[in-house]
Each structure stands twice: as C-alpha cells, then as structure tokens.
Scaffold this active site. Structure first.
Site, PDB file in Angstrom:
ATOM      1  NE  ARG A  62      -2.693   0.247   3.486  1.00 44.17           N
ATOM      2  CZ  ARG A  62      -2.196   0.843   4.570  1.00 44.17           C
ATOM      3  NH1 ARG A  62      -1.914   2.148   4.555  1.00 44.17           N
ATOM      4  NH2 ARG A  62      -1.952   0.151   5.665  1.00 44.17           N
ATOM      5  CE1 TYR A 115     -16.542  14.739 -10.998  1.00 42.84           C
ATOM      6  CE2 TYR A 115     -15.295  14.447  -8.956  1.00 42.84           C
ATOM      7  CZ  TYR A 115     -15.951  13.905 -10.056  1.00 42.84           C
ATOM      8  OH  TYR A 115     -15.997  12.551 -10.211  1.00 42.84           O
ATOM      9  CG  ASP A 187     -10.101  19.193  -9.934  1.00 39.31           C
ATOM     10  OD1 ASP A 187      -9.354  18.919 -10.894  1.00 39.31           O
ATOM     11  OD2 ASP A 187     -11.112  18.525  -9.652  1.00 39.31           O
ATOM     12  CE  LYS A 212     -12.707  13.003 -15.439  1.00 41.75           C
ATOM     13  NZ  LYS A 212     -13.207  12.318 -14.238  1.00 41.75           N
TER      14      LYS A 212
END
Length: 402
Positions: A62, A115, A187, A212
């Site tokens: 992790r 968003y 962002d 994206k």
C-alpha cells in the site's frame, strides 16, 4: 535523469524520460508492473532501516512499489511540485488532500463551480466531521480575502469550473490566502500538469483525476496529488491514515498514457478549437463556454495563466423543448453519452448547472451540453453535431404541430 539535467529540459522531453530508469530494470524502457502486498526483509536491521525512512522506499504494498514511484516522479517533475502521490480516483485525491488540513471546528472556502462529487463530499462528509464549508463565487479573485476567517484552513479552487468553465484568478486568490496562512488546493484536471503550472501560480496542492488526460484511454481509474515541499508530509500522512492507494495496473496505464499526453493534448485542443469556433456560428447555439476561444468568458485570464487547453467545453443552446434535445442526443453516432472525459473518444452530456449552485446563480436560458472533443476527425464530429441539431429542430417542429 538527474536533477541537474532535469531542470534544463523542456516539458516534452521530461514527459518522455521522467520516471524511466532502464539501468535499474535490465534495460527495459518501461518499468515493470509490481504486484505486491507483502514486502520481506532479510534482517531486523534492514526492516528497521526501511521503516525509519518515512514514506520512502518499498516497505509494504500500500505504501508503493517502483511502479508507483515512477509515475509519482514523473508527475511531480512535469508540474514542478515537490512530490506526488497516487490514489484510486480523482475523488479519492480530493478527499485525501482536504482531510490533510482540516479538523472539527475549521472552515474551508470552496468554489461554487466545483466538480459535483467534491460538493457532495463537502456537504456531507466535512459537515459530518464538524467542518464548515462556504461556497464562493469563482470570479471573486482577490476578494476572497473578505471571506477568510480566523479558522479558515483551505481555499479550494477548480479552474476552469466544472460544467460552465469559469476561469479563476488563482494567483490573486493564492496571494490573499497565503497572507492569512491559508492553504490553496486546486483541481487541475482540465489544465493538466502540462498546460497549467500550478506551483508557479501559488497553488500548494494540485489535484488530478488522472483517469482523464493522464491515463488518456478511458480504461483505468486513478487520482493524483502533487504538493509543494511544506504540504507533502501532511497530505502523505492523510493518505496513509485513510488507507488509500492505487492498483499497479492502473498506475502503469497512467505512466504509459503520460508519455503521449503532450501530443494528445495538442490534437484535442486543435480539434476543440475548430469545433468550438464552428459552434459559435450555429443558430442553435447561444454561447460557447471554451476559455481558449477569443471572446469566450475567462479568455484573458486563460491566456495569461495557461499554456494551452484540453478538449472539454460546454455550449448553451437557445431555449429548446426537451423532446428535440432528447432526439438530438439519442441519435448521435460519434458523440457517446457518458461521464468522465479525457479519452480518445468524443462525448456529449446534458448538464444542469442550476442544480449545483448556492453562492451564484446560473443564468443560462437554454439547455447546457458538455462536449469532450476526442481524436476523431473534426469534420466527422461537426457532421454528427449538425445532424443532431437537425433532429432537434424537426422533432420540436413535429411536437409543436400536434
């Protein structure tokens, strides 16, 4: 590539080479994909030495593997940040970054055009944790100073704004926030690390839905957080405490996508500009919301702060009845209806910004459609849209005649 030479290289060269260490991987240009959870150590001393290096090296699956570190190195280098971190989605990146800086009783300022899932996170999760959120007009600029309170910890920006593409004056906001000791989170998914140099404009933490344009092929979920040196440890600690990480295959897709991001973005921008300009002349379109287009809202700030634009923008139609709009969307051949964007394919999505505002009011009179211009030939995309407009008109004429 060593740090000395890295500082002399241009972005396209960095995109090609950062995070690639062939000599460490038997000459392979691309780093291997490490599937790992357990990491073993030969001695207690070796384990203790590894654990003493906080957030460095391979200690547990992790915490990251060489696959992880390759993409993190590349992203931080491209955007000019100190370090980068990878998580499982853009929303995970938002959550980790926000929670790094707030506690019960704190206050955050969030752009009213963020968003949608970010707004939900603020309204539900932060509220439940006792953090007060004030949504602000994204065009406020230096006026943000008037909204900062003694307990304000974060100003959260998204530029351009989601759905309606308002460009924020990030340098002015950052100057006002830093004067009061407030962190600026941004962002930067639309601008990408390639087109918006976050840290040169005063951002402390840059957030990406790497799903994206970084991945670029609509086949992986990935989030990225890039920070300045001061903010790295708080954000990395938040990530560790929340248990976030990203899968090695998705990370590999992100690294592979990053290598071609520059050429893809240039094509997305070229095609989007052609289509946005064409849409300005369509009788059905009231306004095109694409900051890279001269005369569009926010164009001057975009030209000042951005190095380019991606393929995502919105259009406001003149008032049109729903049956016609539905007929237009249902019959598209190349523009698919779907969330997300940044892949090679074109998308179209009806939007309702009026449902997502509290500090500002959406004044558009007609339907709003968000378009992502993919890598198809622009002439084919314009033909698809033209046929769609014809369906809209003919359907509404038929409905009106009934």
């Amino acid at each position: 590539m060593d740090k000395e030479h890295q500082g002399m290289m241009r972005k396209d060269t960095l995109l090609t080479h950062l995070g690639s260490h062939p000599r460490d991987n038997h000459g392979a240009v691309n780093p291997p994909v490490y599937h790992a959870s357990t990491i073993t150590f030969p001695t207690v001393a070796a384990r203790d030495a590894a654990r003493a290096k906080k957030f460095e090296g391979v200690t547990y699956g992790r915490s990251g593997t060489p696959t992880t570190f390759a993409l993190e190195e590349a992203l931080a280098g491209i955007e000019g940040g100190h370090r980068a971190m990878l998580v499982s989605s853009g929303l995970a990146a938002i959550s980790v970054a926000m929670l790094a800086f707030v506690s019960a009783g704190d206050h955050v300022l969030v752009a009213d055009t963020v968003y949608g899932p970010c707004r939900i996170f603020c309204d539900r999760v932060l509220k439940r944790f006792g953090v007060e959120v004030t949504f602000y007009d994204p065009l406020i600029g230096a006026g943000i100073a008037e909204l900062i309170r003694p307990n304000t910890k974060v100003v959260y920006c998204e530029s351009p704004g989601s759905l309606t593409f308002e460009i924020q004056d990030i340098p002015a906001i950052a100057a006002a926030a830093h004067a009061r000791g407030v962190k600026v989170l941004h962002d930067n998914t639309w601008g990408t690390p390639y087109f918006f140099p976050s840290f040169k404009h005063g951002v402390d933490v840059s957030i990406h839905a790497a799903t994206k344009y970084i991945v670029g092929h609509s086949d992986a979920m990935l989030g990225a957080i890039v920070t300045n040196e001061e903010c790295f440890l708080p954000v990395r600690q938040s990530m560790a405490e929340l248990g976030y990480c990203a899968g090695p295959d998705d990370i590999y897709f992100g690294l592979r996508g990053l290598r071609t991001m520059a050429v893809r973005l240039r094509q997305h921008q070229e095609s989007a500009t052609k289509i946005a300009t064409w849409l300005q002349g369509r009788p059905e379109v009231a306004q095109v919301l694409y900051p890279a287009l001269p005369g569009a809202p926010g164009h001057e700030l975009w030209k000042r702060d951005f190095l380019g634009a991606c393929g995502l923008f919105s259009i406001i139609l003149h008032p049109a009845a729903k049956p016609g709009v539905d007929a237009m969307l249902d019959g598209m051949r190349l523009f698919a209806m779907g969330a997300s964007w940044g892949g090679f394919e074109s998308l179209i999505l009806p939007s309702h910004p009026e449902d997502l505002r509290t500090a500002t009011r959406w004044a558009g009179a007609g339907p709003v459609m968000r378009l992502h211009i993919g890598l198809e030939d622009p002439a084919d995309l314009m033909a698809d849209l033209s046929d769609g407009f014809d369906r809209m008109r003919l359907t509404n004429q038929a409905v009106a005649a009934e």
